[in-house]
Design a protein around this motif. Structure first.
Motif, mmCIF file in Angstrom:
data_model
loop_
_atom_site.group_PDB
_atom_site.id
_atom_site.type_symbol
_atom_site.label_atom_id
_atom_site.label_comp_id
_atom_site.label_asym_id
_atom_site.label_seq_id
_atom_site.Cartn_x
_atom_site.Cartn_y
_atom_site.Cartn_z
ATOM 1 N N HIS C 117 0.817 -1.217 0.000
ATOM 2 C CA HIS C 117 0.000 0.000 0.000
ATOM 3 C C HIS C 117 0.840 1.251 0.000
ATOM 4 C CE1 HIS C 117 1.023 0.349 4.106
ATOM 5 N NE2 HIS C 117 0.392 -0.758 4.442
ATOM 6 N N THR C 118 2.117 1.106 -0.196
ATOM 7 C CA THR C 118 2.898 2.322 -0.375
ATOM 8 C C THR C 118 3.016 2.657 -1.862
ATOM 9 O OG1 THR C 118 4.844 0.949 -0.271
ATOM 10 C CG2 THR C 118 4.257 2.112 1.740
ATOM 11 N N LEU C 119 2.147 2.023 -2.657
ATOM 12 C CA LEU C 119 2.070 2.371 -4.076
ATOM 13 C C LEU C 119 1.852 3.875 -4.217
ATOM 14 C CD1 LEU C 119 -0.354 -0.329 -5.527
ATOM 15 C CD2 LEU C 119 2.000 0.025 -6.204
ATOM 16 N N PRO C 120 2.381 4.437 -5.274
ATOM 17 C CA PRO C 120 2.100 5.862 -5.473
ATOM 18 C C PRO C 120 0.609 6.081 -5.689
ATOM 19 C CG PRO C 120 3.087 4.884 -7.421
ATOM 20 C CD PRO C 120 3.164 3.860 -6.357
ATOM 21 N N PRO C 121 0.075 7.193 -5.224
ATOM 22 C CA PRO C 121 -1.358 7.446 -5.411
ATOM 23 C C PRO C 121 -1.716 7.455 -6.894
ATOM 24 C CG PRO C 121 -0.216 9.391 -4.566
ATOM 25 C CD PRO C 121 0.740 8.269 -4.506
ATOM 26 N N ARG C 122 -2.809 6.831 -7.161
ATOM 27 C CA ARG C 122 -3.252 6.748 -8.554
ATOM 28 C C ARG C 122 -4.003 7.994 -8.940
ATOM 29 N NH1 ARG C 122 -6.588 1.516 -9.491
ATOM 30 N NH2 ARG C 122 -8.037 3.085 -8.762
ATOM 31 N N HIS D 91 -16.318 9.830 -2.155
ATOM 32 C CA HIS D 91 -14.864 9.882 -2.045
ATOM 33 C C HIS D 91 -14.199 8.746 -2.813
ATOM 34 C CE1 HIS D 91 -10.857 10.202 -0.530
ATOM 35 N NE2 HIS D 91 -10.915 8.956 -0.088
ATOM 36 N N LEU E 83 -13.426 6.648 4.152
ATOM 37 C CA LEU E 83 -13.001 8.019 3.896
ATOM 38 C C LEU E 83 -11.541 8.246 4.245
ATOM 39 C CD1 LEU E 83 -15.920 10.186 5.297
ATOM 40 C CD2 LEU E 83 -14.994 10.294 2.985
ATOM 41 N N ARG E 84 -11.199 7.814 5.443
ATOM 42 C CA ARG E 84 -9.908 8.237 5.981
ATOM 43 C C ARG E 84 -8.938 7.093 6.265
ATOM 44 N NH1 ARG E 84 -7.456 12.669 5.990
ATOM 45 N NH2 ARG E 84 -6.624 12.419 8.084
ATOM 46 N N PRO F 777 -0.365 4.153 6.094
ATOM 47 C CA PRO F 777 -0.499 4.195 4.632
ATOM 48 C C PRO F 777 -1.065 5.535 4.167
ATOM 49 C CG PRO F 777 -2.218 2.832 5.594
ATOM 50 C CD PRO F 777 -1.308 3.233 6.711
ATOM 51 N N ASN F 779 -2.481 5.999 1.238
ATOM 52 C CA ASN F 779 -3.606 5.861 0.322
ATOM 53 C C ASN F 779 -4.270 4.505 0.527
ATOM 54 O OD1 ASN F 779 -0.777 6.075 -1.382
ATOM 55 N ND2 ASN F 779 -1.733 4.068 -1.353
ATOM 56 N N ILE F 781 -6.322 0.903 -0.765
ATOM 57 C CA ILE F 781 -5.831 -0.204 -1.585
ATOM 58 C C ILE F 781 -5.901 0.087 -3.072
ATOM 59 C CG2 ILE F 781 -8.060 -1.351 -1.575
ATOM 60 C CD1 ILE F 781 -6.485 -3.994 -1.500
ATOM 61 N N GLU F 782 -6.863 0.949 -3.445
ATOM 62 C CA GLU F 782 -6.991 1.301 -4.851
ATOM 63 C C GLU F 782 -6.008 2.399 -5.231
ATOM 64 O OE1 GLU F 782 -9.722 0.206 -7.204
ATOM 65 O OE2 GLU F 782 -9.356 -1.469 -5.848
ATOM 66 N N GLY F 783 -5.244 2.840 -4.290
ATOM 67 C CA GLY F 783 -4.262 3.870 -4.574
ATOM 68 C C GLY F 783 -4.796 5.279 -4.426
ATOM 69 N N ARG F 784 -6.037 5.406 -3.927
ATOM 70 C CA ARG F 784 -6.588 6.753 -3.742
ATOM 71 C C ARG F 784 -6.038 7.343 -2.456
ATOM 72 N NH1 ARG F 784 -11.459 3.845 -5.487
ATOM 73 N NH2 ARG F 784 -11.316 2.994 -3.406
ATOM 74 N N LEU F 785 -5.753 8.626 -2.496
ATOM 75 C CA LEU F 785 -5.393 9.305 -1.266
ATOM 76 C C LEU F 785 -6.606 9.355 -0.367
ATOM 77 C CD1 LEU F 785 -3.370 12.279 -2.717
ATOM 78 C CD2 LEU F 785 -2.494 10.442 -1.284
ATOM 79 N N TRP F 786 -6.361 9.426 0.937
ATOM 80 C CA TRP F 786 -7.484 9.514 1.853
ATOM 81 C C TRP F 786 -8.153 10.871 1.738
ATOM 82 C CZ3 TRP F 786 -8.456 4.852 3.285
ATOM 83 C CH2 TRP F 786 -7.437 3.973 3.591
#
Ligand code: NA
Ligand code: NA
Lengths: 171, 508, 132, 103, 89, 939
Positions: C117-122, D91, E83-84, F777, F779, F781-786
């Motif tokens: 989960h340290t993948l770069p943000p998509r 979100h 969300l967070r 983490p 982001n 699992i889908e790589g989205r930022l929180w």
């Protein structure tokens, strides 16, 4: 929201409204009006707000009780209507539904006011409030069946926001 | 009604609570309270032992509700003995932890330790199966906290395994207790025995299945094949004083077998009497062989001691499984020996590991050990005691069991297994001892001067019990004999428990 | 009704056992939770099943359910909760100390890779409906 | 008479409860499904609660009003839950039905 | 009359439950499933109240109240997780 | 106090006590240890002498004390002729060795340790020979194994020393265990472990069905200790010990312990064909192999070691003949061998000490450098070779004579004289080699030191021993005869047979055999170069150590393989074993009883909602298995299962359980969510298909099994103690909620344990989370930022309202608990949830500011209240946790109940709140620390 301002003395009734509500809740919970419970309920209704007062740093003063009363009944009525409407929409053919999102610019600023408004919107016909913008200036609402965006916005502002602004203007 | 059965419970609990409440005063005060508590517990245990010697089991009815409705505590010779062993071990371990400053490696060491004692003593004293479950949980959760005390990679991994396996065990315990209640409608051990004696034949299957399941649960605690997989790494990686106290943990399982199965499926149980015994014997023999091989295969001293503990458990399983008064008495003698010596050995191993510095307790060539001769001599002493070589108590324990086994049909197998496994152990400790103490890089300077005379006192105290057990073999085996007689007298136990009446209440 | 309860216990046990035997800490915790459910229900059922007879003493009510297993289960539930709390934090500790969430601390790089989960943000996607 | 009112309240309640769940399976996207449980179900359960209040007030001598407590609680919390779920869905960009009007 | 109404109501709520289960298992999105769970909680309140009337017992009230409270808290926590990630920060 | 009443144990224990003094004294003076040791040994000897007189007058001295009489274990000692002979050998040669060692050891060797070990060994040996109780004998027997391990490994930095010591310990230790088994059986047959009883039961033992096992096991002890074939190989490797040790252990003591035992049991075990074959066979083979190998050893001590093996074989063979006369010869040879072999070892030590080598290929012509030593060596070797006028000759003659006698015993026995003559030839040959190769044969080659005579005192012990060899050899009747006489009597436990110690018996077959041996030996020696070549080609490879190492390596690698195949360090493996065992045991337990699976009890009818819920539960449980890799989803499903469980509890009349389950459920979910944040969001696929199948099968079997088991119970009736609770709840416990009364009163102690568990969980969690660091983490699992909105407005506003309300509910639930569903647990959980919700919506930081209660205190206080409630009862004379309640009537308020159980329940409440909130909030702080690394440091 810091509660760091020093209190010189503990107010016995920091939130009188809350005390009333809790007292009633106690009696409701016990489903009784026995004198013992009235006494006990009152004691608790005084003590609990004192214990939790740090979570309620700001005063909540509800002015305009008449407006509140009227608003309450409007909402109850709208809820009844909303259920009929939603039942019809759900049971009817869903292909004809035209759902959509609406953005409402908020005039009301009191956080509790915004929250009540959002709740009201969700309980009333065809709309569910989805998001408040971080600056608390906009409310995103989902409508199950959106005929006219402007009408919906107008009705919400007229019917719910205006009375709520009145209620919360004093604080 | 004497409150003596209750004191070994309430004292550690109160000490534990006080330790929690005085936490802000700092470690110094906690240490004092903790140590005083342990000393007090030893004293109470000795008192209890003397009281238990007066004959009848002492029954304490909690909440003034008579058995089988309330929970009772029963102090007889066996439970008094277990409590005394526990408190001796605890006192030494706490002393060691304080001297070596192990208690400041993490939070709540002393609190957890005393509550662990509360759990252990509770398990030894309770006369109620469900209460036994509760105390198992108390002692387990405390042990979880203790085993992880200080943290570290291997310790965490071992702790995780230990916790998960015991949680499975707890689940099985509840299944077994539930099924027993579902048929017998009671939870008091004595009352259950009464109910089993009157059990209709068509309910035998359920009770027998639950009995074996319960045996498995206790076997898991005792580390019986094939359920011992949690033990080697847990013991090897626990902090030293915890490992020392853990020497009693396996014995809790054995105790429970003696107490619960011995009573439920004892002489009064008709067709179900002793039906579980062959399994103890078979599994004990398998455990013994595998454990002895484990002693050979160990890669470090603590792991080796852990496997040695396993061999002692196996020996006890065999002793109990022989199902004779002489063998049971012999097992009790061996139990005293193996528990205390294992505790001392774990502490000693820690001192050796510290003396070896970065080489820890691994079997590999190291720099010379500071105080190597002293530590080495004690190593030999402990190794002799643990492997059952003469002239220390391990030998006499094994001898007593073997002598009792002479009457058994499987004598040849039992003797061969016990002796061959002893040989394996001797070969293994000879090798490890020579690797630890002899194979040193002779021209190097010793690693530091890590040696605490204060801490060593604990080692001496525990290991010193071995010669005492030899010299006083006669009175001690007389004690285990009378303990056995008391244990086998189910009628007395049942009658005493069920006929202890509450104190008359005066209505206000 | 007894059959339904028995089957439910069986189903909970089966899936609890399967999850408990998994290789990662999280499913193990869930598995043990399920097993706790199963055993609590089992223990409860050992007082036999009764409908509408709660063991609250009431002169109008003649019969009661067996209160003892209920008390036992209550104790068992709370203990199981304490254990779960401890175990899940231990799982975190294991992850912190061992670097991954395998119960044996094995670093199986291959299967970890897909989950890092340290993948770069998509970049936000239009169709993100099928999560996980 | 009272029994009939009770029966009607109960049936109406059950009906709306069912409608809420029908919405939950029938409607094409999450945001639309949200409407059913938020309104219809809440209303349905509220109705049943009122029935219960009346029933127990009539059965026992006193007034049974504690059901009101649950009802109020539901009416306050249902929209909050809905709001938070919708916020979360937005979100994580939960799928929206093709029918949704684009601005 | 009342008994019949109750029985019909049981059937309808049971059907509702079935639909909720379907949504819970089917999803497809996590919010859908949270919503399904939330609805199951609320339907359970209905079941309890109906059962209370059926059994003529007021002993089910507290359970219903707690379901309402706990259902809410659960939904809040799950949504906040989406969300967070960090629900308590 | 009469010393003679306890001098035997004194003799045995004195060396042990002396060992401590020796070790201690070495701290002051290097040589003090030697002096102390010598003094101790001498004291022991002196203490023994008065008793020796009695023995010479034909008495057997017994000194006995109870140890564990119930199992026949006595602390008891015996001195008869045999024991006296051995005790004298041990002490006399021991004193000489101590004397010798004092000069032998180098400055860097630790004197204290050496002499302490040596004394302990001496004590152990004395213990063996003086024991009356066989178990006690085994104790000392094993002690010699241990102490000899210490002595052999004395030069611990040498690999050969360590290995040799371990080998000796493994072999002799194993033998000791066999001996223990044999003694156990023997004691079982005889009914006593006392030698007096055992020696009187020869017929009983020989006719017992256990005779063969007893014989086999005891002989295992004997053969291992006395280095008899095939256990002989440890002895040469024990030569890594310092030479004084070899001189002591391998001449008079350790190896003779086995022989002693053979002699000791001779009256009861001998005289059967089995005895003859086993003892005689082993002796014969050992005799020849030992002698043959000795000849080819280039190492001085190696030669002596194999010669020792050979001589031990000889003695064993003599005992194997089983006749009284053979026993006489055996005893006689024991004495002789002890003297000449001790002196030879000492000579070897002198040579090693003064030349720095023991290799006979280098050592040559030493007679020029050390004539005195050479003289001693020549005489001792001649004794070993059996040259007339030396003691070895006498006993060897007797041996040959016995071999001839034995050859008439059976048809195939004609080989015996031939074989023993071959043995004699070899023995002469290696004796010659010892002399010729070392003291003659040219000049020394490349010796590390220039050879010279040793210090004068180092030779004194050798002088004395050689004098004995000569004295016995020339004047046997004046010297050894009385001792031999009583020793034989002690061995046979009867009057000795008639024998003659004359030097000249005429031209007997024995003399001819001696002559053949002497000439054959010389011849053999002359052919040595060719023989060495032959030996190198064919026998070099046969190294017993090599074989032993293979066995040991195999043992260790099998141990490794077995251990790590079973104990894989895999949790999955361990858990699977437990599940499997549980299934097996339960099924087995049921099956063996042969009772019907189901009973007759009728079942309740099914209704629609229950069916629906049950289906939902089962389906979701099963679905869970397939979706478990999606972790968040699993939590949602678990939430649903927990709810259905609560409904089940409601349905089946358990409102308290339902309330508890509901509250616990949500707390659990929150807990798991908190943790999940720091864990991978999904579970990777497991690769092993087999494992999935295995687990699947175990799971299905468990499910089916528990279903059947549940039904088996539920279809049966039962009698329960529950009626008592129902009847006494109101009157005795003061509450109408029976479940609550059970929890706080009838079984309040369970509850105390349970809140202790909860408290421990809280404390444990706290301790674990200390200093834990986990990356948060960034982001999902889908790589989205929180989301940026950490505290959604609506949630924040309304949940604040929830706090007072839920606390109200908690108090409500708490107060009614004794009479209606509720109580401290549930109330505690509700209050916890109320607080946790505040943390959820306002965050840790803010909430902590508002709410400053130390949860450690809540836990401690709660436990304290609960315990104190119980103790109050004890204070007024009732058992712990005895409850009391009363009804009060106050104005306005009316009548209400006050019960001590409520106080207990308050303790419960506090612990529940404390532990729950602490666990969750600590977890929350973990992320707080992850986000704000500095915040934690400030704390
Ligand atoms: Na809702
Ligand atoms: Na957090």
């Amino acid at each position: 929201m810091k509660s760091s301002e020093p209190r010189k003395f503990i107010q016995l009734l920091p939130h009188p409204v809350l005390t009333m509500v809790l007292w009633i809740i106690w009696l409701l919970l016990n489903n009784t009006l026995a004198p013992g419970h009235i006494v006990l309920g009152f004691i608790l209704a005084v003590i609990i707000p004192l214990l939790t007062t740090s979570f309620w740093p700001e005063k909540i003063i509800l002015s305009n009780p008449w407006v509140i009363f009227k608003f309450f009944w409007v909402v109850i009525w709208d809820i009844l209507i909303a259920n009929m409407v939603v039942a019809k929409l759900i049971l009817g053919p869903s292909r004809r539904l035209k759902p959509g999102f609406v953005l409402i610019d908020l005039e009301i600023q009191h956080p509790l006011g915004i929250s009540i408004l959002a709740n009201t919107i969700s309980l009333t016909p065809g709309t569910v409030s989805c998001d408040v913008s971080p600056d608390r200036k906009q409310l995103k609402v989902h409508a199950l069946h959106l005929e006219n965006e402007m009408d919906t916005i107008h009705e919400i502002k007229q019917r719910y926001e205006t009375p709520l602004i009145k209620v919360f203007q004093s604080c | 009604m004497t409150s003596l059965p209750f004191l070994p419970l309430v004292v550690p609990l109160l000490i534990g609570i006080s330790l929690l409440l005085i936490q802000s005063l700092g470690l110094k005060h906690q240490r004092f309270v903790s140590l005083m508590g342990a000393v007090a517990l030893v004293w109470i245990s000795i008192e209890s032992l003397f009281v238990s010697l007066t004959g009848e089991p002492q029954v304490f009815i909690l909440g003034n509700w008579a058995a089988p409705f309330g929970i009772v505590l029963v102090l007889d010779q066996l439970s008094a003995m277990m409590v005394l062993i526990t408190s001796l071990l605890a006192m030494s371990a706490i002393w060691y932890a304080i001297s070596q400053k192990i208690d400041n490696k993490g939070a709540h060491f002393h609190t957890l330790f005393h509550i662990q004692l509360f759990g252990l003593n509770g398990a030894f004293l309770t006369g109620d199966v469900f209460n036994l479950f509760v105390f198992f949980e108390v002692l387990l959760l405390a042990s979880y906290g203790l085993i992880l005390h200080g943290g570290g990679r291997l310790r965490t991994k071992a702790g995780l395994h230990y916790v998960v396996i015991n949680l499975i065990g707890s689940t099985l315990f509840l299944f077994a207790v539930g099924a027993l209640y579902g048929i017998l409608g009671t939870l008091n051990i004595a009352d259950m025995a009464v109910k089993i004696a009157e059990l209709p034949v068509e309910d035998y299957g359920i009770v027998s299945a639950a009995g074996l399941l319960l045996l498995l649960v206790f076997g898991l605690k005792a580390a019986m094949f094939p359920l011992y997989l949690w033990l080697p790494q847990a013991y090897a990686n626990a902090p030293a004083p915890v490992a020392a106290l853990f020497a009693i943990m396996t014995k809790v399982g054995l105790y429970a077998i003696i107490r619960v199965h011995g009573t439920l499926f004892g002489s009064t149980a008709g067709d179900l009497a002793y039906f579980y015994m062959p399994w103890l014997l078979i599994l004990g023999l398998i455990t013994l062989l595998l454990a002895a091989l484990g002693v050979l295969a160990a890669r470090g001293l603590r792991e080796q001691i852990a496997y040695l503990v396993l061999t002692s458990v196996a020996t006890l399983l065999i002793g109990i499984g022989l199902n004779s008064p002489a063998a049971l008495s012999a097992s009790l003698y061996y139990l005293i020996h193996s528990t205390l010596i294992a505790g001392g050995f774990f502490l000693l191993a820690d001192m050796i590991a510290q003396g070896r510095g970065i080489y820890d307790d691994r079997f590999e060539s190291s720099k010379p050990i500071f105080k190597g001769i002293l530590l080495g001599s004690f190593f030999i002493f402990a190794a002799i005691a643990m492997t059952g070589l003469p002239p220390l108590s391990g030998f006499f324990g094994k001898f007593l069991i073997l002598a009792a086994a002479l009457e058994h049909d499987w004598f040849a197998i039992i003797m061969a297994t016990m002796l061959i496994s002893s040989l394996f152990m001797i070969i293994a400790v000879a090798k490890s001892g020579s690797q630890l103490f002899y194979q040193t890089q002779i021209h190097q300077k010793p690693e530091g001067n890590l040696f605490s005379k204060k801490a060593f006192l604990a080692v001496v105290l525990l290991l010193g019990i071995s010669p005492v057990l030899v010299i006083l073999a006669n009175p001690i085996s007389a004690f285990t004999d009378s303990t056995t007689l008391q244990l086998l007298d189910k009628i007395q136990y049942i009658d005493t428990v069920l006929n202890t009446l509450p104190i008359e209440r005066v209505q206000p | 009704m007894e059959l339904l309860v028995a089957l439910s216990i069986g189903a909970l046990t089966a899936s609890g056992v399967f999850l408990t035997l998994r290789a990662r800490t999280f499913p193990v915790v869930l598995g043990l939770t399920l097993l706790a459910y199963a055993v609590n229900l089992f223990l409860f059922a050992m007082g036999r099943l009764t409908i509408g007879l709660p063991p609250i003493i009431d002169p109008a009510q003649g019969q009661y359910a067996d209160p003892l297993p209920q008390a036992l289960v209550l104790t068992a539930i709370v203990i199981a909760f304490g254990m779960t709390a401890f175990l899940i934090v231990l799982a975190l500790k294991a992850r912190a100390e061992l670097g991954n969430d395998h119960v044996d601390g094995l670093n199986l790089a291959k299967d970890e890779a897909s989950l890092d989960h340290t993948l770069p943000p998509r970049k936000p996607q239009k169709q993100a409906g099928k999560t996980i | 008479m009272l029994e009939n009112i009770l029966a009607i309240l109960i049936l109406v309640g059950a009906f709306f409860t069912l409608v809420g769940s029908i919405g939950l399976i029938k409607l094409p996207d999450f945001y639309m499904r949200l409407h059913g449980p938020t309104k219809a179900t809440t209303m349905g359960v509220g109705s049943i609660l009122i029935a219960s209040a009346i029933y127990f007030s009539q059965k026992e001598s006193g007034v049974s009003a504690h059901e009101v407590l649950i009802t109020l609680f539901l009416f306050i919390t249902a929209p909050i839950s809905a709001h938070l779920m919708a916020k979360a869905a937005l979100h994580i960009q939960t799928h929206q039905s093709e029918q949704t009007q684009k601005k | 009359m009342l008994t019949m109404a109750l029985e019909i109501a049981f059937l309808m709520v049971g059907l509702a439950l079935l639909f909720n289960f379907y949504r819970l298992i089917k999803g497809p999105s996590l919010p859908d499933r949270i919503l399904a769970l939330d609805t199951i909680y609320i339907n359970s309140i209905a079941i309890l109240i109906l059962f209370g009337i059926y059994q003529q017992s007021a002993l089910y009230f507290e359970a219903a109240l707690l379901i309402a409270v706990m259902g809410f808290v659960g939904t809040v926590a799950l949504s906040k997780y989406l969300l967070r990630g960090d629900i308590m920060e | 106090m009469n010393l003679l009443a306890f001098n035997l144990p004194f003799v045995v224990l004195l060396p042990f006590i002396g060992a401590i003094f020796a070790a201690w004294s070495a701290r002051f003076n290097r040589l003090a240890a030697a002096w102390v040791s010598g003094f101790i040994a001498l004291s022991a000897l002196v203490t023994l002498i008065p008793s020796a007189y009695q023995v010479f007058s034909g008495q057997t001295i017994l000194q006995s004390w109870d140890w564990i009489p119930a199992i026949g274990l006595y602390f008891s000692f015996r001195l008869d002729g045999l024991a006296l002979l051995f005790a004298l050998l041990i002490l006399v040669i021991g004193i000489l060795v101590i004397f010798y060692a004092r000069y032998y050891l180098a400055a860097k060797d630790s004197m204290g340790r050496f002499f302490a070990y040596l004394l302990m060994f001496m004590g152990s040996m004395l213990g063996i020979v003086l024991s009356e109780n066989l178990i006690q004998l085994v104790v000392f027997w094993e002690l010699t194994s241990i102490t000899s391990f210490l002595l052999i490994s004395y030069w611990q930095h040498r690999k050969e020393a360590r290995q040799g010591a371990r080998m000796a310990l493994a072999i002799t230790g194993a033998g000791g265990l066999a001996l223990l088994a044999g003694v156990l059986l023997l004691g079982n047959v005889v009914g006593s472990y006392q030698l007096t009883d055992v020696l009187a039961s020869g017929n009983l033992v020989r006719n017992s069905p256990l005779y063969l096992p007893i014989l086999g096991l005891i002989l295992l002890g004997v053969f291992t200790k006395s280095a008899q074939f095939p256990f002989h190989f440890w002895l040469p490797h024990a030569m890594a010990a310092p030479t004084p040790v070899s001189a002591y252990l391998h001449s008079a003591t350790m190896v003779k312990a086995g022989i002693f035992l053979l002699a000791r049991f001779f009256p009861i075990l001998s005289g059967t064909p089995e005895w003859s074959w086993l003892v005689g066979g082993a002796g014969m083979i050992t005799l020849i192999i030992g002698a043959y190998t000795a000849f080819f050893k280039h190492d001085l001590k190696g030669l002596l070691a194999y010669s020792t093996i050979s001589h031990l074989g000889l003695i064993t063979l003599l005992f194997g003949f089983g006749t009284q006369m053979a026993a006489v010869a055996a005893i006689f040879h024991i004495i002789n061998h002890a003297t000449f072999k001790a002196s030879l070892f000492m000579v070897a030590g002198i040579i090693d000490h003064e030349t720095g080598s023991r290799d006979m290929r280098k050592l040559n012509g030493l007679i020029k450098y050390m004539p005195h030593t050479a003289f001693l060596a020549i005489i001792a070797s001649a004794a070993m070779a059996g040259v007339p006028l030396l003691n070895g000759f006498l006993s060897k003659e007797m041996f040959f004579e016995q071999a001839v006698t034995a050859s008439q015993a059976s048809h195939s026995a004609w080989m015996i004289p031939i074989l023993v003559t071959i043995g004699g030839v070899l023995s002469v040959a290696y004796s010659i080699r010892f002399i010729h190769d070392v003291f003659f044969n040219g000049e020394p080659i490349n010796l590390p030191k220039i050879p010279h005579e040793p210090p004068r005192f180092m030779k004194i012990p050798v002088d004395l021993l050689v004098i004995i060899c000569l004295a016995v050899g020339i004047f046997p009747n004046l010297t050894v005869a009385p001792l031999l006489e009583i020793a034989v009597a002690g061995t046979l436990q009867s009057a000795p047979p008639h024998y003659s110690l004359a030097i000249w018996h005429g031209l007997t077959p024995a003399l001819i055999m001696s002559l053949i041996a002497l000439t054959g030996g010389i011849l053999f020696y002359f052919l040595r170069h060719r023989l060495f070549k032959f030996y190198d080609q064919h026998f070099r490879q046969i190294d017993a150590r090599h074989f032993f190492n293979i066995v040991m390596n195999n043992l260790f690698s099998i141990a490794n393989a077995v251990t790590h195949r079973f104990d894989k360090g895999s949790l999955q493996n361990a858990s699977a074993w437990i599940v499997f065992s549980a299934l097996f045991f339960t099924a087995y337990g049921f099956a063996i009883q042969d009772t019907p699976l189901f009973g007759e009890r009728p079942m309740l009818p099914v209704d629609a909602i229950s069916l629906m819920l049950a289906i939902g539960l089962m389906l979701t449980s099963i679905v869970l298995v397939f979706i478990h890799r999606q972790r968040l989803l699993t939590l949602i499903v678990i939430g649903m299962i927990g709810l259905v469980l609560s409904l089940t509890f409601v349905k089946f009349s358990a409102p308290d359980l339902a309330l508890t389950q509901l509250s616990i459920e949500v707390v659990t979910i929150i807990l798991l969510l908190l943790a999940l944040y720091f864990l991978p969001q999904a579970t990777p696929k497991e690769i092993g298909k087999m494992r999935l199948w295995r687990d699947g099968i175990l799971a299905v079997l468990s499910g089916v099994g528990i279903t059947l088991y549940t039904l088996a119970v539920l279809t049966r009736d039962y009698q329960t103690i529950a009626d008592y609770f129902l009847a006494n709840s109101v009157t005795g416990g003061g509450g109408s909620n029976v479940v609550n009364v059970i929890l706080v009163d009838f079984r309040g102690f369970d509850t105390l344990g349970e809140i202790t568990v909860l408290a421990l969980a809280g404390l444990g969690v706290f301790a674990m989370l200390q200093n834990m660091k986990l990356p948060a983490p960034k982001n999902d699992i889908e790589g989205r930022l929180w989301s940026n909105d950490s505290h959604p407005l609506i949630m924040q506003t309304f949940t604040r309202l929830l706090l007072p309300l839920m606390i109200m509910v908690a108090i409500f639930i708490f107060l009614r608990g004794h009479n209606l569903p509720g109580g401290g647990f549930i109330a505690g959980l509700i209050a916890s949830v109320a607080l946790i919700v505040q943390y959820l919506s306002n965050g840790i930081h803010l909430t902590s500011e508002h709410f400053k209660v130390n949860m450690n205190w809540a836990i401690g206080l709660g436990l304290l209240i609960a315990v104190t409630t119980g103790l109050v009862a004890m204070g007024i004379g009732f058992p712990f946790l005895t409850s009391a309640f009363t009804h009060l009537n106050w104005p306005i308020v009316g009548e209400f109940e006050v019960a001590s159980a409520i106080a207990f329940d308050l303790g419960v409440f506090l612990v529940v709140v404390g532990a729950t909130v602490m666990s969750l909030v600590q977890l929350g702080r973990l992320s707080f620390a992850s986000h704000h690394p500095k915040a934690k440091e400030q704390k």
